[in-house]
Design an enzyme around this catalytic site. Structure first.
Site, short mmCIF file in Angstrom:
data_model
loop_
_atom_site.label_atom_id
_atom_site.label_comp_id
_atom_site.label_asym_id
_atom_site.label_seq_id
_atom_site.Cartn_x
_atom_site.Cartn_y
_atom_site.Cartn_z
N HIS A 457 0.81 -1.22 0.00
CA HIS A 457 0.00 0.00 0.00
C HIS A 457 0.84 1.27 0.00
O HIS A 457 0.50 2.25 0.65
CB HIS A 457 -0.95 -0.01 1.21
CG HIS A 457 -1.93 -1.15 1.17
ND1 HIS A 457 -2.56 -1.65 2.29
CD2 HIS A 457 -2.39 -1.90 0.13
CE1 HIS A 457 -3.36 -2.64 1.94
NE2 HIS A 457 -3.27 -2.82 0.64
C1 LIG Z 1 0.69 -7.45 -5.25
C2 LIG Z 1 -0.25 -6.36 -4.83
C3 LIG Z 1 -1.36 -6.68 -4.06
C4 LIG Z 1 -2.24 -5.67 -3.68
N1 LIG Z 1 -3.41 -6.02 -3.08
C5 LIG Z 1 -4.36 -5.09 -2.92
C6 LIG Z 1 -5.66 -5.46 -2.53
O1 LIG Z 1 -5.97 -6.64 -2.34
N2 LIG Z 1 -6.59 -4.48 -2.38
C7 LIG Z 1 -6.29 -3.17 -2.59
O2 LIG Z 1 -7.16 -2.31 -2.40
N3 LIG Z 1 -5.05 -2.80 -2.96
C8 LIG Z 1 -4.11 -3.73 -3.18
N4 LIG Z 1 -2.89 -3.37 -3.65
C9 LIG Z 1 -2.60 -1.94 -3.82
C10 LIG Z 1 -3.35 -1.28 -4.97
O3 LIG Z 1 -3.44 -2.14 -6.07
C11 LIG Z 1 -2.61 0.01 -5.32
O4 LIG Z 1 -2.62 0.86 -4.18
C12 LIG Z 1 -3.24 0.77 -6.47
O5 LIG Z 1 -3.33 -0.02 -7.62
C13 LIG Z 1 -2.39 2.00 -6.74
O6 LIG Z 1 -2.91 2.68 -7.84
P1 LIG Z 1 -2.00 3.71 -8.62
O7 LIG Z 1 -2.78 4.16 -9.79
O8 LIG Z 1 -1.47 4.71 -7.66
O9 LIG Z 1 -0.71 2.87 -9.10
P2 LIG Z 1 -0.67 1.58 -10.02
O10 LIG Z 1 -1.94 0.84 -9.99
O11 LIG Z 1 0.56 0.84 -9.63
O12 LIG Z 1 -0.51 2.16 -11.49
C14 LIG Z 1 0.61 2.88 -11.94
C15 LIG Z 1 0.72 2.64 -13.44
O13 LIG Z 1 1.64 3.55 -14.01
C16 LIG Z 1 2.48 2.86 -14.91
N5 LIG Z 1 3.72 3.64 -15.01
C17 LIG Z 1 4.64 3.84 -14.06
N6 LIG Z 1 5.62 4.64 -14.52
C18 LIG Z 1 5.29 4.97 -15.78
C19 LIG Z 1 5.89 5.79 -16.76
N7 LIG Z 1 7.06 6.43 -16.54
N8 LIG Z 1 5.28 5.91 -17.97
C20 LIG Z 1 4.10 5.27 -18.21
N9 LIG Z 1 3.50 4.46 -17.31
C21 LIG Z 1 4.08 4.34 -16.10
C22 LIG Z 1 2.65 1.50 -14.26
O14 LIG Z 1 3.13 0.53 -15.16
C23 LIG Z 1 1.24 1.24 -13.78
O15 LIG Z 1 0.44 0.68 -14.78
C24 LIG Z 1 -1.97 -4.33 -4.03
C25 LIG Z 1 -0.85 -4.00 -4.79
C26 LIG Z 1 0.00 -5.01 -5.21
C27 LIG Z 1 1.17 -4.65 -6.06
#
Ligand SMILES: Cc1cc2nc3c(=O)[nH]c(=O)nc-3n(C[C@H](O)[C@H](O)[C@H](O)COP(=O)(O)OP(=O)(O)OC[C@H]3O[C@@H](n4cnc5c(N)ncnc54)[C@H](O)[C@@H]3O)c2cc1C
Length: 524
Positions: A457
């Site tokens: 998280h």
């Molecule tokens: C293994 C795992 C289990 C989890 N389990 C849960 C759960 O059960 N329930 C829950 O609520 N949360 C869970 N989480 C956490 C939750 O999924 C994340 O908090 C949430 O997805 C974060 O969203 P975000 O958009 O901030 O980042 P992310 O979902 O990580 O998305 C970021 C995106 O940006 C892309 N990116 C990064 N840098 C660049 C760049 N320079 N150019 C273009 N693209 C880029 C990445 O490839 C990715 O697709 C889990 C996370 C993981 C990894």
């Protein structure tokens, strides 16, 4: 949908969304359906058609694999000097395509506690409800016996309702026909839900366009005269610039590690960090990369059942218990337990207890501290996407976190040793049965330091705050301070980690980000 080779049309966009993850898919779709010409850049591949992503029970096999950014937390004394992998999805859907699919809204006090205009529970709750319909959130229809056992064990211990609740978990995974007369559990990532399952844009009057480019990492935001003008990204390995129309905006949704890296690469950050990285200062914001938060999770309780546990159901878990410690951070339950249809052990715990993970009788209980207080920071060493970065989350650094999690561990050991799991013939393999809730703090703390890992998280590294908050990177409308036309809408923006799994708050934040960027009332 456009793949890497076909992209690169020379045109300007109303919005360029960087990162097609938990937040980015939501923001991009919502902006496009309100009339914007949107470019969504994703570093990783498309997730469509991938069975490892779609099958709800397969996520543990993706940890550290080809769809993972492969970063890790630096060692610290509180975790026995271990380096802890921090999985992050590098694929369309981001971590929502690789996560464990638990959907947990958090508590009203999480959002009210941010004390920021527009982010109270009354603002967030309707967006959570909306997201739950789009993401088909549902509870297991035919839960695994160990999931039912957790709920029964909490009831048997007299803990149900007494400042806590055990229940079958809400999941972003839904039962679907398996084509053979049964059902199977399938993932609903934000890419599936928002990019593929909502009605096509062509069917929506007044909608704009959405160009999705996968395999295209962004390198930096172009800023001219204090205003974002476009994004430099790799296309077929070559840098190209995708420009904004006049008045357009860039929205960074690259997650809690890559968003601060992109800010620094664009000249936004602590001047000392920028000088070290050789980037001219565009906006001096010392908060970039600070305030890193995560929930500490203990993977240390593994039981061996009399009977084999059978095939994996749902997300490999199925039930949770949220309850309050003696000194919670807020009004919210701060302790969290979930079941695993497998061993629940860090490599260090597994080694110390000689666990055989292939034993089909093993199940586990994870214990997390959702009301954590510890905060850390990150240090970017290399500006290239996915390059070197030192992550210091400060897991268990705050003594109050250690005390609360110790209490949670004791409560869960009592459940594991209680009548419900005994009726399943459970033997405790980790920790050894000689360690009980009556064991002194020193021995339990030693177990805790070996069992502590990330709850996945990570957040808070480009936090929003009030105008008078000198550490805030964003204003309450998610605008990067000192740069026009640049916002952040992902887990980086949280001022304080909610007491929940983070996807639900991320999606709610993304829904509201779209409302801030293009209110429904100005839909073209
Ligand atoms: C293994 C795992 C289990 C989890 N389990 C849960 C759960 O059960 N329930 C829950 O609520 N949360 C869970 N989480 C956490 C939750 O999924 C994340 O908090 C949430 O997805 C974060 O969203 P975000 O958009 O901030 O980042 P992310 O979902 O990580 O998305 C970021 C995106 O940006 C892309 N990116 C990064 N840098 C660049 C760049 N320079 N150019 C273009 N693209 C880029 C990445 O490839 C990715 O697709 C889990 C996370 C993981 C990894």
């Amino acid at each position: 949908m456009v793949g890497p080779a076909a992209a690169g049309a020379a045109r300007a966009y109303d919005h360029v969304v960087v990162g097609g993850g938990g937040a980015g898919c939501v923001v991009a779709r919502r902006l496009a359906e309100r009339g914007s010409a949107v470019l969504l850049l994703e570093a990783g591949p498309d997730d469509a058609g991938r069975e490892d992503v779609a099958d709800a029970g397969s996520w543990p096999a993706m940890l550290g694999g080809e769809l993972d950014w492969g970063v890790s937390y630096a060692p610290s004394p509180q975790v026995a000097g271990r380096r802890i992998p921090l999985p992050r999805g590098r694929v369309l859907g981001g971590s929502s395509s690789t996560n464990a699919m638990l959907w947990y809204r958090g508590h009203p006090s999480d959002y009210d506690g941010w004390d920021l205009p527009g982010w109270g529970w009354a603002d967030v709750a309707p967006r959570l409800e909306l997201a739950e319909r789009v993401l088909r959130v549902e509870r297991p229809r035919d839960p695994h016996p160990v999931a039912t056992a957790l709920v029964d064990a909490v009831v048997a211990a007299g803990r149900q309702g007494a400042g806590g609740l055990a229940e079958l978990a809400e999941l972003t995974a839904a039962a679907e026909d398996d084509g053979a007369g049964g059902v199977r559990s399938r993932r609903w990532s934000t890419s599936r839900a928002y990019l593929r399952e909502l009605p096509p844009l062509e069917q929506l009057p007044g909608s704009g366009s959405l160009t999705v480019v996968t395999g295209s990492p962004a390198l930096r935001v172009e800023v001219e005269g204090g205003r974002a003008t476009g994004v430099v990204h790799l296309l077929d390995g070559q840098p190209v610039t995708s420009a904004l129309v006049s008045g357009g905006e860039v929205v960074l949704c690259a997650g809690a590690v890559e968003t601060p890296r992109l800010l620094l690469a664009s000249g936004v950050g602590d001047p000392a960090d920028l000088a070290r990285l050789g980037v001219p200062v565009v906006s001096a914001l010392a908060g970039v990369g600070r305030n890193l938060q995560d929930h500490p999770l203990l993977e240390g309780v593994t039981l061996r059942l009399r009977e084999p546990r059978g095939p994996v159901r749902d997300n490999g878990g199925g039930a949770v218990w949220n309850w309050r410690s003696a000194s919670p951070r807020s009004d919210a339950p701060d302790l969290h337990c979930f079941v695993t249809q497998a061993a629940c052990a860090t490599p260090a715990v597994a080694q110390a207890h000689e666990l055989d993970r292939s034993d089909p009788h093993l199940v586990g209980l994870g214990v997390g501290l959702m009301g954590s207080r510890s905060r850390g920071h990150l240090v970017v060493r290399d500006l290239a996407p996915g390059g070197a970065v030192d992550l210091h989350p400060g897991l268990l650094a705050d003594p109050a976190d250690r005390a609360a999690l110790l209490e949670g561990l004791r409560d869960v050991l009592d459940l594991a040793d209680g009548p419900v799991f005994s009726a399943l013939g459970a033997q405790r393999l980790a920790p050894l049965p000689t360690l009980t809730s009556d064991t002194g703090d020193t021995d339990l703390e030693e177990l805790m330091s070996l069992a502590c890992t990330t709850f996945f998280h990570a957040c808070g590294t480009a936090a929003m705050g009030r105008q008078d908050d000198g550490t805030a990177v964003l204003d309450p409308e998610l605008r990067v301070r000192g740069v026009d036309g640049l916002r952040v809408a992902d887990a980086s923006a949280f001022p304080t980690v909610p007491t929940s799994n983070t996807l639900a708050p991320v999606v709610a934040l993304a829904e509201r980000a779209a409302d801030l960027l293009v209110p429904w009332s100005v839909r073209r």
